[in-house]
Design a protein around this motif. Sequence first.
Motif, PDB file in Angstrom:
ATOM      1  N   GLY A  32       6.730  -5.856  -8.396  1.00 26.61           N
ATOM      2  CA  GLY A  32       5.781  -5.211  -7.502  1.00 26.61           C
ATOM      3  C   GLY A  32       6.459  -4.471  -6.378  1.00 26.61           C
ATOM      4  N   GLU A  33       5.740  -3.479  -5.813  1.00 31.03           N
ATOM      5  CA  GLU A  33       6.226  -2.719  -4.673  1.00 31.03           C
ATOM      6  C   GLU A  33       5.099  -2.554  -3.668  1.00 31.03           C
ATOM      7  N   ALA A  34       5.472  -2.381  -2.408  1.00 33.22           N
ATOM      8  CA  ALA A  34       4.487  -2.160  -1.357  1.00 33.22           C
ATOM      9  C   ALA A  34       5.063  -1.222  -0.312  1.00 33.22           C
ATOM     10  N   ALA A  35       4.161  -0.438   0.318  1.00 28.58           N
ATOM     11  CA  ALA A  35       4.587   0.575   1.290  1.00 28.58           C
ATOM     12  C   ALA A  35       4.284   0.167   2.727  1.00 28.58           C
ATOM     13  N   SER A  36       3.751  -1.040   2.921  1.00 23.97           N
ATOM     14  CA  SER A  36       3.414  -1.500   4.272  1.00 23.97           C
ATOM     15  C   SER A  36       3.398  -3.019   4.294  1.00 23.97           C
ATOM     16  N   ALA A  37       3.350  -3.562   5.511  1.00 19.79           N
ATOM     17  CA  ALA A  37       3.293  -5.012   5.642  1.00 19.79           C
ATOM     18  C   ALA A  37       1.998  -5.568   5.045  1.00 19.79           C
ATOM     19  N   THR A  38       0.909  -4.839   5.228  1.00 21.04           N
ATOM     20  CA  THR A  38      -0.378  -5.288   4.688  1.00 21.04           C
ATOM     21  C   THR A  38      -0.347  -5.333   3.166  1.00 21.04           C
ATOM     22  N   GLU A  39       0.150  -4.252   2.549  1.00 23.26           N
ATOM     23  CA  GLU A  39       0.264  -4.235   1.089  1.00 23.26           C
ATOM     24  C   GLU A  39       1.246  -5.303   0.615  1.00 23.26           C
ATOM     25  N   GLY A  40       2.314  -5.487   1.372  1.00 25.29           N
ATOM     26  CA  GLY A  40       3.321  -6.469   1.004  1.00 25.29           C
ATOM     27  C   GLY A  40       2.761  -7.878   0.968  1.00 25.29           C
ATOM     28  N   LEU A  41       1.896  -8.187   1.930  1.00 21.15           N
ATOM     29  CA  LEU A  41       1.264  -9.498   1.968  1.00 21.15           C
ATOM     30  C   LEU A  41       0.460  -9.746   0.690  1.00 21.15           C
ATOM     31  N   THR A  42      -0.282  -8.725   0.264  1.00 21.14           N
ATOM     32  CA  THR A  42      -1.087  -8.839  -0.952  1.00 21.14           C
ATOM     33  C   THR A  42      -0.202  -9.005  -2.187  1.00 21.14           C
TER      34      THR A  42
END
Length: 261
Positions: free
Chosen positions: A36-46
């Motif tokens: 998985g990848e995320a572009a923000s802390a919020t997305e990263g949490l999910t």
Amino acid sequence: MTSSAIRAVIIDDEQKSRSILRSMLNNYCPQVRVVGEAASATEGLTIIKGQQPNLVFLDVEMPHGSGFELLKQLPSLNFEVIFVTGFDFYALQAIKFHALDYLLKPVDIEELVQAVNKTAEVLQQKLDNERLTKLLINLSNPGQELKQIAIPTNDGRVFIPIEEILRCEADGGCTWFYLSDNRRLLSSKNLGEYEKLLPNADLPSSDIFYRVHYGHIINLRFIRSLNRRDSYVEMQDDTTISIAQRRKAPFIELLRQQKLL
């Protein structure tokens, strides 16, 4: 741990940085599978909650929440973290203080491989993430002094309160830690590493360390006496330690600054 067992996520607000890191992992770290990848802390949490990775590549500085703030939102830290950052000196020192890895951008392939291999060893040994929790506590206030240091030994890592370290002594490529309760521990790191990590007069700390000799670092708080003529200090464990001639003048000046002379 098998060669494909490391489930990793990448959290970084820069798409290019994520792509480069993913490509490097695919080409040079076959034991890692990016889930998985995320572009923000919020997305990263999910992503972390959904994928349950055992390794997170985490950027420190991101819009709308730093990597540290993301970690503090999690109820438990049951994964390893490799920080990918250009963060400031204090944070880098704190990360090293707790034996976590960090990679400076642009990421160097050799350093990435070394960090991943080290993480694989930690996961193989099923070490817990106590050091990460302690890091977050220390970083909760940027001006707060660092309280503990992680010492790698043959049996794992031992966390030692800074205030209990009386002195450190080189032993080849290793370092002996002498503690105020008369214990001693042997670290697999050399004395030069601890000269960088232990608090000095430039950092917020009630314990200040100084390398008085090539083979010795001392905690100023445990000095019993100073012999200027013969250039040595006596420590509270009855040890006498020579002061190197080239270090004598700056050492005495430091003692004056700390009002110990």
